[in-house]
Motif scaffolding. Structure first.
Motif, PDB file in Angstrom:
ATOM      1  N   ALA A 102      -0.562 -57.768 -16.984  1.00  0.00           N
ATOM      2  CA  ALA A 102      -1.182 -57.501 -16.171  1.00  0.00           C
ATOM      3  C   ALA A 102      -2.682 -56.770 -16.955  1.00  0.00           C
ATOM      4  CB  ALA A 102      -0.495 -55.969 -15.210  1.00  0.00           C
ATOM      5  N   GLY A 103      -2.674 -57.577 -18.126  1.00  0.00           N
ATOM      6  CA  GLY A 103      -3.724 -57.090 -18.797  1.00  0.00           C
ATOM      7  C   GLY A 103      -3.551 -55.660 -19.814  1.00  0.00           C
ATOM      8  N   GLY A 104      -2.591 -55.855 -20.380  1.00  0.00           N
ATOM      9  CA  GLY A 104      -2.618 -55.194 -21.959  1.00  0.00           C
ATOM     10  C   GLY A 104      -2.880 -55.260 -22.471  1.00  0.00           C
ATOM     11  N   ARG A 105      -3.332 -56.594 -23.287  1.00  0.00           N
ATOM     12  CA  ARG A 105      -4.247 -56.232 -24.662  1.00  0.00           C
ATOM     13  C   ARG A 105      -5.269 -55.808 -24.441  1.00  0.00           C
ATOM     14  NH1 ARG A 105      -4.679 -62.285 -27.739  1.00  0.00           N
ATOM     15  NH2 ARG A 105      -3.378 -62.262 -25.450  1.00  0.00           N
ATOM     16  N   GLU A 106      -6.022 -55.990 -23.470  1.00  0.00           N
ATOM     17  CA  GLU A 106      -7.741 -55.790 -22.970  1.00  0.00           C
ATOM     18  C   GLU A 106      -7.439 -54.455 -23.064  1.00  0.00           C
ATOM     19  OE1 GLU A 106      -6.295 -58.286 -21.210  1.00  0.00           O
ATOM     20  OE2 GLU A 106      -7.139 -60.202 -21.920  1.00  0.00           O
ATOM     21  N   VAL A 107      -6.785 -53.445 -22.937  1.00  0.00           N
ATOM     22  CA  VAL A 107      -6.055 -51.767 -22.694  1.00  0.00           C
ATOM     23  C   VAL A 107      -6.296 -51.816 -24.157  1.00  0.00           C
ATOM     24  CG1 VAL A 107      -5.027 -50.404 -22.313  1.00  0.00           C
ATOM     25  CG2 VAL A 107      -5.756 -52.021 -20.436  1.00  0.00           C
ATOM     26  N   TRP A 108      -5.474 -52.691 -24.290  1.00  0.00           N
ATOM     27  CA  TRP A 108      -4.720 -51.827 -26.224  1.00  0.00           C
ATOM     28  C   TRP A 108      -6.275 -52.163 -26.698  1.00  0.00           C
ATOM     29  CZ3 TRP A 108      -1.974 -49.420 -28.800  1.00  0.00           C
ATOM     30  CH2 TRP A 108      -1.771 -49.877 -30.563  1.00  0.00           C
ATOM     31  N   GLU A 109      -7.266 -52.756 -27.274  1.00  0.00           N
ATOM     32  CA  GLU A 109      -7.947 -53.222 -27.472  1.00  0.00           C
ATOM     33  C   GLU A 109      -9.343 -52.201 -27.139  1.00  0.00           C
ATOM     34  OE1 GLU A 109      -9.137 -57.356 -27.099  1.00  0.00           O
ATOM     35  OE2 GLU A 109      -7.266 -57.973 -28.459  1.00  0.00           O
ATOM     36  N   SER A 110      -9.313 -51.909 -26.397  1.00  0.00           N
ATOM     37  CA  SER A 110     -10.256 -50.946 -25.996  1.00  0.00           C
ATOM     38  C   SER A 110      -9.621 -49.443 -26.415  1.00  0.00           C
ATOM     39  CB  SER A 110     -10.048 -50.776 -24.072  1.00  0.00           C
ATOM     40  OG  SER A 110     -11.091 -49.922 -23.800  1.00  0.00           O
ATOM     41  N   ILE A 111      -8.310 -48.890 -26.432  1.00  0.00           N
ATOM     42  CA  ILE A 111      -7.917 -48.060 -26.812  1.00  0.00           C
ATOM     43  C   ILE A 111      -8.377 -47.684 -28.521  1.00  0.00           C
ATOM     44  CG2 ILE A 111      -5.925 -46.373 -27.114  1.00  0.00           C
ATOM     45  CD1 ILE A 111      -4.427 -47.552 -25.061  1.00  0.00           C
ATOM     46  N   GLN A 112      -8.068 -48.672 -29.209  1.00  0.00           N
ATOM     47  CA  GLN A 112      -8.665 -48.989 -30.387  1.00  0.00           C
ATOM     48  C   GLN A 112      -9.593 -49.080 -30.497  1.00  0.00           C
ATOM     49  OE1 GLN A 112      -6.003 -52.091 -33.215  1.00  0.00           O
ATOM     50  NE2 GLN A 112      -5.191 -52.663 -30.952  1.00  0.00           N
ATOM     51  N   GLU A 113     -10.499 -49.609 -30.051  1.00  0.00           N
ATOM     52  CA  GLU A 113     -12.701 -49.538 -30.800  1.00  0.00           C
ATOM     53  C   GLU A 113     -12.737 -48.112 -29.963  1.00  0.00           C
ATOM     54  OE1 GLU A 113     -15.281 -51.037 -27.664  1.00  0.00           O
ATOM     55  OE2 GLU A 113     -14.441 -52.821 -28.722  1.00  0.00           O
ATOM     56  N   GLN A 114     -11.852 -47.369 -29.304  1.00  0.00           N
ATOM     57  CA  GLN A 114     -12.865 -45.832 -28.278  1.00  0.00           C
ATOM     58  C   GLN A 114     -12.463 -44.910 -29.899  1.00  0.00           C
ATOM     59  OE1 GLN A 114     -14.425 -44.483 -25.767  1.00  0.00           O
ATOM     60  NE2 GLN A 114     -14.977 -47.258 -25.906  1.00  0.00           N
ATOM     61  N   LEU A 115     -11.080 -45.038 -30.228  1.00  0.00           N
ATOM     62  CA  LEU A 115     -10.550 -44.342 -30.872  1.00  0.00           C
ATOM     63  C   LEU A 115     -10.938 -43.988 -32.603  1.00  0.00           C
ATOM     64  CD1 LEU A 115      -6.509 -43.546 -29.697  1.00  0.00           C
ATOM     65  CD2 LEU A 115      -8.791 -42.091 -29.380  1.00  0.00           C
ATOM     66  N   ARG A 116     -11.588 -45.889 -32.927  1.00  0.00           N
ATOM     67  CA  ARG A 116     -11.354 -46.275 -33.986  1.00  0.00           C
ATOM     68  C   ARG A 116     -10.367 -46.468 -34.896  1.00  0.00           C
ATOM     69  NH1 ARG A 116     -16.793 -44.045 -33.218  1.00  0.00           N
ATOM     70  NH2 ARG A 116     -18.593 -45.836 -32.626  1.00  0.00           N
ATOM     71  N   ILE A 117      -9.153 -46.696 -34.657  1.00  0.00           N
ATOM     72  CA  ILE A 117      -8.021 -46.683 -35.852  1.00  0.00           C
ATOM     73  C   ILE A 117      -7.010 -48.021 -34.788  1.00  0.00           C
ATOM     74  CG2 ILE A 117      -7.852 -44.399 -36.132  1.00  0.00           C
ATOM     75  CD1 ILE A 117      -5.674 -43.622 -33.826  1.00  0.00           C
ATOM     76  N   GLY A 118      -5.654 -48.156 -35.620  1.00  0.00           N
ATOM     77  CA  GLY A 118      -4.737 -49.233 -35.742  1.00  0.00           C
ATOM     78  C   GLY A 118      -3.441 -48.811 -35.045  1.00  0.00           C
ATOM     79  N   PRO A 119      -3.336 -49.464 -34.884  1.00  0.00           N
ATOM     80  CA  PRO A 119      -1.022 -49.310 -34.773  1.00  0.00           C
ATOM     81  C   PRO A 119      -1.232 -48.588 -35.938  1.00  0.00           C
ATOM     82  CG  PRO A 119      -1.786 -51.407 -33.732  1.00  0.00           C
ATOM     83  CD  PRO A 119      -3.050 -50.661 -34.484  1.00  0.00           C
ATOM     84  N   ASP A 120      -0.353 -47.230 -34.884  1.00  0.00           N
ATOM     85  CA  ASP A 120       0.522 -46.289 -35.829  1.00  0.00           C
ATOM     86  C   ASP A 120      -0.225 -46.164 -37.154  1.00  0.00           C
ATOM     87  OD1 ASP A 120       2.569 -47.011 -35.252  1.00  0.00           O
ATOM     88  OD2 ASP A 120       3.313 -49.495 -36.662  1.00  0.00           O
ATOM     89  N   GLU A 121      -1.619 -45.506 -36.868  1.00  0.00           N
ATOM     90  CA  GLU A 121      -2.638 -45.063 -37.352  1.00  0.00           C
ATOM     91  C   GLU A 121      -2.730 -43.437 -37.228  1.00  0.00           C
ATOM     92  OE1 GLU A 121      -5.138 -48.421 -39.588  1.00  0.00           O
ATOM     93  OE2 GLU A 121      -6.336 -47.399 -38.213  1.00  0.00           O
ATOM     94  N   THR A 122      -3.591 -42.444 -37.610  1.00  0.00           N
ATOM     95  CA  THR A 122      -3.860 -41.323 -37.450  1.00  0.00           C
ATOM     96  C   THR A 122      -5.504 -41.453 -37.529  1.00  0.00           C
ATOM     97  OG1 THR A 122      -1.594 -40.500 -37.213  1.00  0.00           O
ATOM     98  CG2 THR A 122      -3.932 -38.980 -37.688  1.00  0.00           C
ATOM     99  N   SER A 123      -6.009 -41.015 -36.537  1.00  0.00           N
ATOM    100  CA  SER A 123      -7.805 -41.045 -36.631  1.00  0.00           C
ATOM    101  C   SER A 123      -7.942 -39.674 -38.118  1.00  0.00           C
ATOM    102  CB  SER A 123      -8.392 -40.151 -35.694  1.00  0.00           C
ATOM    103  OG  SER A 123      -8.322 -39.118 -35.002  1.00  0.00           O
ATOM    104  N   PRO A 124      -8.994 -40.129 -38.867  1.00  0.00           N
ATOM    105  CA  PRO A 124      -9.410 -38.721 -40.116  1.00  0.00           C
ATOM    106  C   PRO A 124      -9.383 -37.587 -39.165  1.00  0.00           C
ATOM    107  CG  PRO A 124     -10.985 -40.713 -39.971  1.00  0.00           C
ATOM    108  CD  PRO A 124      -9.758 -40.710 -38.405  1.00  0.00           C
ATOM    109  N   ASP A 125      -9.916 -37.646 -38.523  1.00  0.00           N
ATOM    110  CA  ASP A 125      -9.602 -35.686 -38.060  1.00  0.00           C
ATOM    111  C   ASP A 125      -8.247 -34.952 -37.587  1.00  0.00           C
ATOM    112  OD1 ASP A 125      -9.448 -37.245 -36.146  1.00  0.00           O
ATOM    113  OD2 ASP A 125     -11.636 -35.868 -34.744  1.00  0.00           O
TER     114      ASP A 125
END
Length: 161
Positions: A95-118
């Motif tokens: 249903a388009g999950g890959r594009e949404v997943w990529e958008s989330i990572q781009e917005q947060l600037r982190i990858g899977p199983d990561e926590t943002s520096p802040d």
């Protein structure tokens, strides 16, 4: 839902752990609720809590870690203030999950199983959130968002600013 204790050095992990163990009468069959209480109060299950549970309930730490790491609702390392779980199941993917997943990572600037520096965000992928009919789906803390598109992600994340 239990309020999460403010994270920081002032957290008394042993007190929170002992309270959870006492609340469920140190019964081995109540291990999941004990772990859930600790996870909800602290935001994850620290090694110090595992040692205390092991000592008080006579359960090997390796067994505790196996249980805590098996369930996606538990975290064994510190998480951000907001945890995003993204469904990677087949229905969400087609249903388009890959594009949404990529958008989330781009917005947060982190990858899977990561926590943002802040320490504001933790991003996790999961095999299923149980709402396949409205995929792609993500969960932010306890809020579920379905029928996602990449352009919705900035507005959703802004709600948690």
């Amino acid at each position: 839902m239990t309020e999460k204790v403010k994270q920081g050095p002032e957290i008394n992990v042993i007190r929170i752990t002992d309270n959870a163990i006492d609340q469920f009468h140190a019964k081995r069959e109540e291990l999941i609720p004990i772990l859930m209480e600790i996870n909800q109060k602290i935001g994850y299950i620290p090694r110090e809590a595992m040692k205390e549970i092991s000592s008080r309930m006579r359960i090997p730490q390796s067994q505790l870690y196996s249980v805590a790491s098996f369930y996606h609702m538990f975290f064994t390392k510190k998480t951000g203030s907001h945890v995003i779980k993204f469904c990677e199941s087949a229905p969400c993917h087609v249903a388009g999950g890959r594009e949404v997943w990529e958008s989330i990572q781009e917005q947060l600037r982190i990858g899977p199983d990561e926590t943002s520096p802040d320490e504001k965000w933790t991003l996790i992928s999961t095999s299923c959130l149980g709402v396949c009919a409205v995929g792609p789906v993500m969960m932010v803390d306890d809020d579920i968002y379905g029928n996602l598109t990449p352009d919705q992600i900035p507005d959703i994340l802004a709600k948690y600013e």
